[in-house]
Design an enzyme around this catalytic site. Structure first.
Site, PDB file in Angstrom:
ATOM      1  N   PRO A  90      28.179 -24.178 -28.886  1.00 17.31           N
ATOM      2  CA  PRO A  90      29.118 -25.288 -29.101  1.00 17.31           C
ATOM      3  C   PRO A  90      30.204 -25.368 -28.026  1.00 17.31           C
ATOM      4  O   PRO A  90      30.870 -26.386 -27.891  1.00 17.31           O
ATOM      5  CB  PRO A  90      29.732 -24.954 -30.473  1.00 17.31           C
ATOM      6  CG  PRO A  90      29.596 -23.471 -30.601  1.00 17.31           C
ATOM      7  CD  PRO A  90      28.360 -23.082 -29.855  1.00 17.31           C
ATOM      8  N   THR A 121      25.538 -20.985 -32.159  1.00 19.02           N
ATOM      9  CA  THR A 121      26.045 -19.618 -31.945  1.00 19.02           C
ATOM     10  C   THR A 121      27.506 -19.533 -32.375  1.00 19.02           C
ATOM     11  O   THR A 121      28.274 -20.484 -32.238  1.00 19.02           O
ATOM     12  CB  THR A 121      25.946 -19.243 -30.458  1.00 19.02           C
ATOM     13  OG1 THR A 121      26.699 -20.190 -29.711  1.00 19.02           O
ATOM     14  CG2 THR A 121      24.499 -19.242 -30.000  1.00 19.02           C
ATOM     15  N   ASP A 149      23.909 -22.539 -17.880  1.00 24.34           N
ATOM     16  CA  ASP A 149      23.122 -21.427 -17.317  1.00 24.34           C
ATOM     17  C   ASP A 149      23.378 -20.129 -18.074  1.00 24.34           C
ATOM     18  O   ASP A 149      22.487 -19.298 -18.225  1.00 24.34           O
ATOM     19  CB  ASP A 149      23.498 -21.245 -15.836  1.00 24.34           C
ATOM     20  CG  ASP A 149      23.152 -22.497 -15.037  1.00 24.34           C
ATOM     21  OD1 ASP A 149      23.925 -22.862 -14.147  1.00 24.34           O
ATOM     22  OD2 ASP A 149      22.122 -23.124 -15.345  1.00 24.34           O
ATOM     23  N   GLY A 150      24.604 -19.963 -18.536  1.00 22.88           N
ATOM     24  CA  GLY A 150      24.923 -18.728 -19.260  1.00 22.88           C
ATOM     25  C   GLY A 150      24.143 -18.635 -20.554  1.00 22.88           C
ATOM     26  O   GLY A 150      23.686 -17.565 -20.958  1.00 22.88           O
ATOM     27  N   GLY A 191      25.908 -27.737 -20.021  1.00 23.99           N
ATOM     28  CA  GLY A 191      26.890 -26.781 -19.487  1.00 23.99           C
ATOM     29  C   GLY A 191      27.720 -27.371 -18.372  1.00 23.99           C
ATOM     30  O   GLY A 191      27.818 -28.591 -18.238  1.00 23.99           O
ATOM     31  N   ASP A 469      24.295 -15.165 -12.241  1.00 27.79           N
ATOM     32  CA  ASP A 469      24.012 -16.351 -13.079  1.00 27.79           C
ATOM     33  C   ASP A 469      25.241 -16.754 -13.878  1.00 27.79           C
ATOM     34  O   ASP A 469      25.134 -17.152 -15.031  1.00 27.79           O
ATOM     35  CB  ASP A 469      22.851 -16.079 -14.049  1.00 27.79           C
ATOM     36  CG  ASP A 469      21.547 -15.902 -13.296  1.00 27.79           C
ATOM     37  OD1 ASP A 469      20.501 -15.816 -13.940  1.00 27.79           O
ATOM     38  OD2 ASP A 469      21.587 -15.853 -12.061  1.00 27.79           O
ATOM     39  N   GLY A 470      26.413 -16.586 -13.290  1.00 29.78           N
ATOM     40  CA  GLY A 470      27.626 -17.039 -13.969  1.00 29.78           C
ATOM     41  C   GLY A 470      28.272 -15.971 -14.819  1.00 29.78           C
ATOM     42  O   GLY A 470      29.203 -16.253 -15.561  1.00 29.78           O
TER      43      GLY A 470
HETATM   44  C1  LIG Z   1      34.516 -29.241   0.255  1.00 25.37           C
HETATM   45  C2  LIG Z   1      33.386 -29.319  -0.724  1.00 25.37           C
HETATM   46  C3  LIG Z   1      32.538 -28.085  -0.659  1.00 25.37           C
HETATM   47  C4  LIG Z   1      31.489 -28.160  -1.755  1.00 25.37           C
HETATM   48  C5  LIG Z   1      30.709 -26.877  -1.768  1.00 25.37           C
HETATM   49  C6  LIG Z   1      29.670 -26.990  -2.827  1.00 25.37           C
HETATM   50  C7  LIG Z   1      28.933 -25.687  -2.987  1.00 25.37           C
HETATM   51  C8  LIG Z   1      28.443 -25.643  -4.407  1.00 25.37           C
HETATM   52  C9  LIG Z   1      27.402 -24.598  -4.542  1.00 25.37           C
HETATM   53  C10 LIG Z   1      27.054 -24.502  -6.002  1.00 25.37           C
HETATM   54  C11 LIG Z   1      26.252 -23.267  -6.212  1.00 25.37           C
HETATM   55  C12 LIG Z   1      25.922 -23.147  -7.658  1.00 25.37           C
HETATM   56  C13 LIG Z   1      25.211 -21.855  -7.876  1.00 25.37           C
HETATM   57  C14 LIG Z   1      24.993 -21.722  -9.347  1.00 25.37           C
HETATM   58  C15 LIG Z   1      25.358 -20.622  -9.973  1.00 25.37           C
HETATM   59  C16 LIG Z   1      25.154 -20.550 -11.448  1.00 25.37           C
HETATM   60  O1  LIG Z   1      24.208 -19.567 -11.763  1.00 25.37           O
HETATM   61  C17 LIG Z   1      26.478 -20.157 -12.100  1.00 25.37           C
HETATM   62  C18 LIG Z   1      26.326 -20.228 -13.598  1.00 25.37           C
HETATM   63  O2  LIG Z   1      26.255 -21.536 -13.971  1.00 25.37           O
HETATM   64  N1  LIG Z   1      27.486 -21.081 -11.692  1.00 25.37           N
HETATM   65  C19 LIG Z   1      28.514 -20.658 -10.992  1.00 25.37           C
HETATM   66  O3  LIG Z   1      28.684 -19.520 -10.659  1.00 25.37           O
HETATM   67  C20 LIG Z   1      29.480 -21.725 -10.613  1.00 25.37           C
HETATM   68  C21 LIG Z   1      29.601 -21.714  -9.129  1.00 25.37           C
HETATM   69  C22 LIG Z   1      30.362 -22.943  -8.756  1.00 25.37           C
HETATM   70  C23 LIG Z   1      30.848 -22.802  -7.340  1.00 25.37           C
HETATM   71  C24 LIG Z   1      31.668 -24.017  -7.015  1.00 25.37           C
HETATM   72  C25 LIG Z   1      32.236 -23.845  -5.643  1.00 25.37           C
HETATM   73  C26 LIG Z   1      33.136 -25.006  -5.314  1.00 25.37           C
HETATM   74  C27 LIG Z   1      33.618 -24.794  -3.898  1.00 25.37           C
HETATM   75  C28 LIG Z   1      34.731 -25.748  -3.581  1.00 25.37           C
HETATM   76  C29 LIG Z   1      35.271 -25.387  -2.207  1.00 25.37           C
HETATM   77  C30 LIG Z   1      36.269 -26.419  -1.822  1.00 25.37           C
HETATM   78  C31 LIG Z   1      36.873 -26.131  -0.468  1.00 25.37           C
HETATM   79  C32 LIG Z   1      37.913 -27.209  -0.184  1.00 25.37           C
HETATM   80  C33 LIG Z   1      38.793 -26.851   0.982  1.00 25.37           C
HETATM   81  C34 LIG Z   1      39.953 -27.766   1.132  1.00 25.37           C
HETATM   82  N1  LIG Z   2      29.687 -19.575 -29.858  1.00 22.05           N
HETATM   83  C1  LIG Z   2      30.142 -19.039 -28.716  1.00 22.05           C
HETATM   84  N2  LIG Z   2      31.443 -18.712 -28.578  1.00 22.05           N
HETATM   85  C2  LIG Z   2      31.889 -18.203 -27.412  1.00 22.05           C
HETATM   86  N3  LIG Z   2      31.126 -17.981 -26.311  1.00 22.05           N
HETATM   87  C3  LIG Z   2      29.836 -18.296 -26.410  1.00 22.05           C
HETATM   88  C4  LIG Z   2      29.266 -18.837 -27.600  1.00 22.05           C
HETATM   89  N4  LIG Z   2      27.941 -19.038 -27.382  1.00 22.05           N
HETATM   90  C5  LIG Z   2      27.687 -18.636 -26.116  1.00 22.05           C
HETATM   91  N5  LIG Z   2      28.829 -18.201 -25.522  1.00 22.05           N
HETATM   92  C6  LIG Z   2      29.010 -17.708 -24.134  1.00 22.05           C
HETATM   93  O1  LIG Z   2      29.610 -18.783 -23.387  1.00 22.05           O
HETATM   94  C7  LIG Z   2      29.312 -18.591 -22.000  1.00 22.05           C
HETATM   95  C8  LIG Z   2      29.211 -19.904 -21.292  1.00 22.05           C
HETATM   96  O2  LIG Z   2      28.145 -20.611 -21.835  1.00 22.05           O
HETATM   97  P1  LIG Z   2      27.320 -21.604 -20.879  1.00 22.05           P
HETATM   98  O3  LIG Z   2      26.945 -20.907 -19.630  1.00 22.05           O
HETATM   99  O4  LIG Z   2      26.275 -22.209 -21.710  1.00 22.05           O
HETATM  100  O5  LIG Z   2      28.383 -22.738 -20.525  1.00 22.05           O
HETATM  101  P2  LIG Z   2      29.043 -23.008 -19.098  1.00 22.05           P
HETATM  102  O6  LIG Z   2      29.520 -21.711 -18.508  1.00 22.05           O
HETATM  103  O7  LIG Z   2      29.999 -24.108 -19.274  1.00 22.05           O
HETATM  104  O8  LIG Z   2      27.823 -23.557 -18.228  1.00 22.05           O
HETATM  105  P3  LIG Z   2      27.299 -23.019 -16.796  1.00 22.05           P
HETATM  106  O9  LIG Z   2      26.928 -21.572 -17.033  1.00 22.05           O
HETATM  107  O10 LIG Z   2      26.136 -23.900 -16.521  1.00 22.05           O
HETATM  108  O11 LIG Z   2      28.406 -23.152 -15.807  1.00 22.05           O
HETATM  109  C9  LIG Z   2      28.032 -17.792 -21.968  1.00 22.05           C
HETATM  110  O12 LIG Z   2      28.299 -16.598 -21.250  1.00 22.05           O
HETATM  111  C10 LIG Z   2      27.708 -17.457 -23.408  1.00 22.05           C
HETATM  112  O13 LIG Z   2      27.354 -16.084 -23.542  1.00 22.05           O
END
Ligand SMILES: CCCCCCCCCCCCC/C=C/[C@@H](O)[C@H](CO)NC(=O)CCCCCCCCCCCCCCC
Ligand SMILES: Nc1ncnc2c1ncn2[C@@H]1O[C@H](COP(=O)(O)OP(=O)(O)OP(=O)(O)O)[C@@H](O)[C@H]1O
Ligand SMILES: [Ca+2]
Length: 508
Positions: A90, A121, A149-150, A191, A469-470
């Site tokens: 949720p 959950t 993803d979590g 998510g 994976d987050g």
């Molecule tokens: C200027 C724009 C730059 C844009 C750069 C974009 C790169 C984005 C790459 C995304 C990679 C996602 C990998 C996924 C990992 C998932 O298993 C995990 C769980 O959901 N998510 C994260 O860890 C969440 C990870 C989220 C990371 C977001 C990073 C955002 C970076 C922003 C940088 C801004 C610099 C600006 C300088 C003025």
């Molecule tokens: N009922 C709950 N209350 C609190 N935490 C929970 C519950 N159910 C799951 N979680 C935890 O919440 C975390 C985040 O969940 P989820 O990854 O689905 O969302 P998100 O982080 O917003 O998405 P993403 O991982 O794609 O960025 C997970 O690590 C999961 O273990």
């Protein structure tokens, strides 16, 4: 069940060309017998939509025969799930998980005669622990996770750990090959990043994902196991990130109330702090595989590269043993200062980065793309990041290198024992700095040197953490290897005959 009041009838046009025309529903009692067929129509950008068509028959017998035949054909499709175990988080993303399921997913499952057990959950790891212990898996054809993803990671851990326990395998042993999970996993995206859904389906749309589950086939997926010495830490299917992505994740944890925007705020903050981390990366390149991380050939379900590269179950022993037998020869080591170390088992395409961290990474080829981003200027790093949002090659920069590997390990500099490290080198570095600069700046720079090496001043070391994976890993010193395959509810060949995409047929 009647799914559309307006019925279409197939009529032969003037030139004999067959075309559909909408005819107003006739309410009079002699309205012909009709049945409605629901089918999947592919829309733009990998989205799938449900469509209906109603057929009119002259008499009830013919109508009945059609419905019975179609229903028999559909129920004969063995790979379709009949009973699903559904976990809803949720709190995922913008906390719309339950609403998304009730309004968009449940109606489709019921139209396809799928029975579901739904668990919302109550706390973190509720789904993982329930799957690991209480769930009666023999009663289901698959598991669905509604969240990000979590949530997928929780369901994956629950299934994989339960399978190992049931098959008497010790997942703590780093070289233990894992047994495959029998059940497939379906993802309903709700998510913040949803990169696993996006990178496999091509869209983050609950209806599309539901339809993939309903017509389900199975798409294998690589899973990496992460160990710290002999202790198992976690499995990873998307990103194992140290440095930038690890810092972004740990900083964003305290901003969960912001939802998906938490990553952008932490991303900018960590971009500006521009920390680098020293250490040694050792990796075992994947030899004799098709494809490279820069061949820009994206992996789609049914990918031939995956089928060629993935060691078959029986081959796996031999193949990996062969590679490891030349362990001393094949392993390579890179030591230096890194802004980011990212290991991706899939492209990690997501709304933030449509091509993903490694656009040509394969879903089920038994390898991981190891991306090393060395220390560089903020401007250069920004250029690298920006290329993730366009089609430019983010590896085409001097300080970035990418390798397709089967195993790797990382040892942060502060972890190396003093004997390994040349303390002399460090002290010389300090003396050199003392000569170059005086006063407060010297103290700042020396502070940075000291913080990075406890042997120097016994101060707690500064290091990043691994984003798995987050989720944050408790150790920075890890060993990673490709391990088993998961199965997702995804049709292998998207070009299957339309019949397979039919959902159901019901007389109206
Ligand atoms: C200027 C724009 C730059 C844009 C750069 C974009 C790169 C984005 C790459 C995304 C990679 C996602 C990998 C996924 C990992 C998932 O298993 C995990 C769980 O959901 N998510 C994260 O860890 C969440 C990870 C989220 C990371 C977001 C990073 C955002 C970076 C922003 C940088 C801004 C610099 C600006 C300088 C003025
Ligand atoms: N009922 C709950 N209350 C609190 N935490 C929970 C519950 N159910 C799951 N979680 C935890 O919440 C975390 C985040 O969940 P989820 O990854 O689905 O969302 P998100 O982080 O917003 O998405 P993403 O991982 O794609 O960025 C997970 O690590 C999961 O273990
Ligand atoms: Ca892979």
């Amino acid at each position: 069940m009647c799914t559309s009041r307006c019925t279409s009838r197939c009529t032969s046009g003037a030139k004999g060309s067959r075309r559909w025309q909408k005819i107003p529903q006739r309410d009079d009692e002699d309205s012909p017998h009709a049945f409605t067929v629901s089918y999947v129509q592919r829309a733009r950008r990998a989205a799938w939509r449900l469509r209906d068509v109603t057929f009119l028959c002259a008499d009830a017998a013919l109508c009945g025969r059609w419905v019975r035949t179609l229903t028999e054909q559909l129920s004969a499709l063995a790979q379709r799930p009949r009973r699903l175990l559904v976990y809803i988080n949720p709190l995922s993303g913008k906390r719309h998980g339950e609403r998304i399921y009730r309004h968009k997913v449940a109606p489709l499952f019921s139209r396809a005669n799928i029975s579901t057990s739904v668990i919302v959950t109550q706390h973190a790891n509720h789904a993982r622990d329930h799957l690991r212990t209480e769930a009666e898996l023999q009663n289901y054809d698959g598991v669905v996770c509604v969240g990000g993803d979590g949530m997928f990671s929780e369901v994956m851990h629950g299934l994989v750990l339960r399978t190992q326990r049931d098959q008497g395998r010790d997942h703590h042993h780093p070289d233990q090959d894992l047994a495959q999970t029998g059940l497939r996993i379906g993802i309903i995206p709700a998510g913040s990043t949803d990169c696993i859904c996006f990178a496999t389906v091509g869209a983050n749309d609950p209806v599309t994902s539901s339809l993939h589950i309903i017509v389900g086939d199975c798409q294998p997926m690589d899973v990496c196991s992460v160990h710290h010495g002999d202790a198992f830490l976690r499995y990873s299917v998307s990103l194992l990130g140290y440095g930038f992505y690890g810092d972004v994740l740990s900083d964003s944890e305290r901003r969960r109330w912001m939802g998906p925007a938490r990553y952008d705020v932490s991303g900018v903050k960590k971009f500006l702090s521009h920390r680098y981390y020293e250490g040694t990366v050792s990796y075992l390149p994947a030899s004799d595989v098709l494809g490279t991380p820069r061949d820009r050939a994206p992996c789609r379900t049914g990918c031939v590269v995956c089928q060629y590269n993935r060691p078959l179950e029986e081959e796996k022993e031999g193949k990996l043993k062969m590679e490891e037998s030349h362990e001393g020869l094949a392993w390579r080591s890179v030591r230096g200062k890194f802004l980011a170390i990212n290991a991706v088992s899939m492209s990690c395409a997501c709304p933030r980065s449509p091509q993903g961290l490694s656009p040509a990474a394969h879903l089920a080829d038994g390898t991981t793309d190891l991306i090393l981003v060395r220390n560089s200027s903020r401007l250069a790093f920004l250029r690298h990041l920006l290329r993730h949002t366009s089609k430019d090659d983010q590896f085409d920069l001097g300080f970035v290198e990418v390798h397709r590997v089967r195993r790797f390990r990382f040892t942060p500099r502060f972890c190396q024992s003093d004997s390994e490290l040349d303390l002399q080198e460090l002290l010389q570095e300090k003396e050199q700095k003392e000569k170059e600069v005086a006063g407060s700046q010297a103290r700042r720079i020396l502070g940075q040197l000291c913080r990075e090496h406890p042997a120097c001043c016994r101060t707690p070391p500064c290091a990043s953490c691994w984003n798995c994976d987050g989720e944050i890993l408790p150790h920075a010193d890890i060993q990673v290897r490709y391990t088993t395959l998961l199965l997702l509810f995804l049709p292998l060949l998207l070009l299957l005959a339309p019949l397979l995409l039919l959902l159901l047929a019901h007389s109206t």
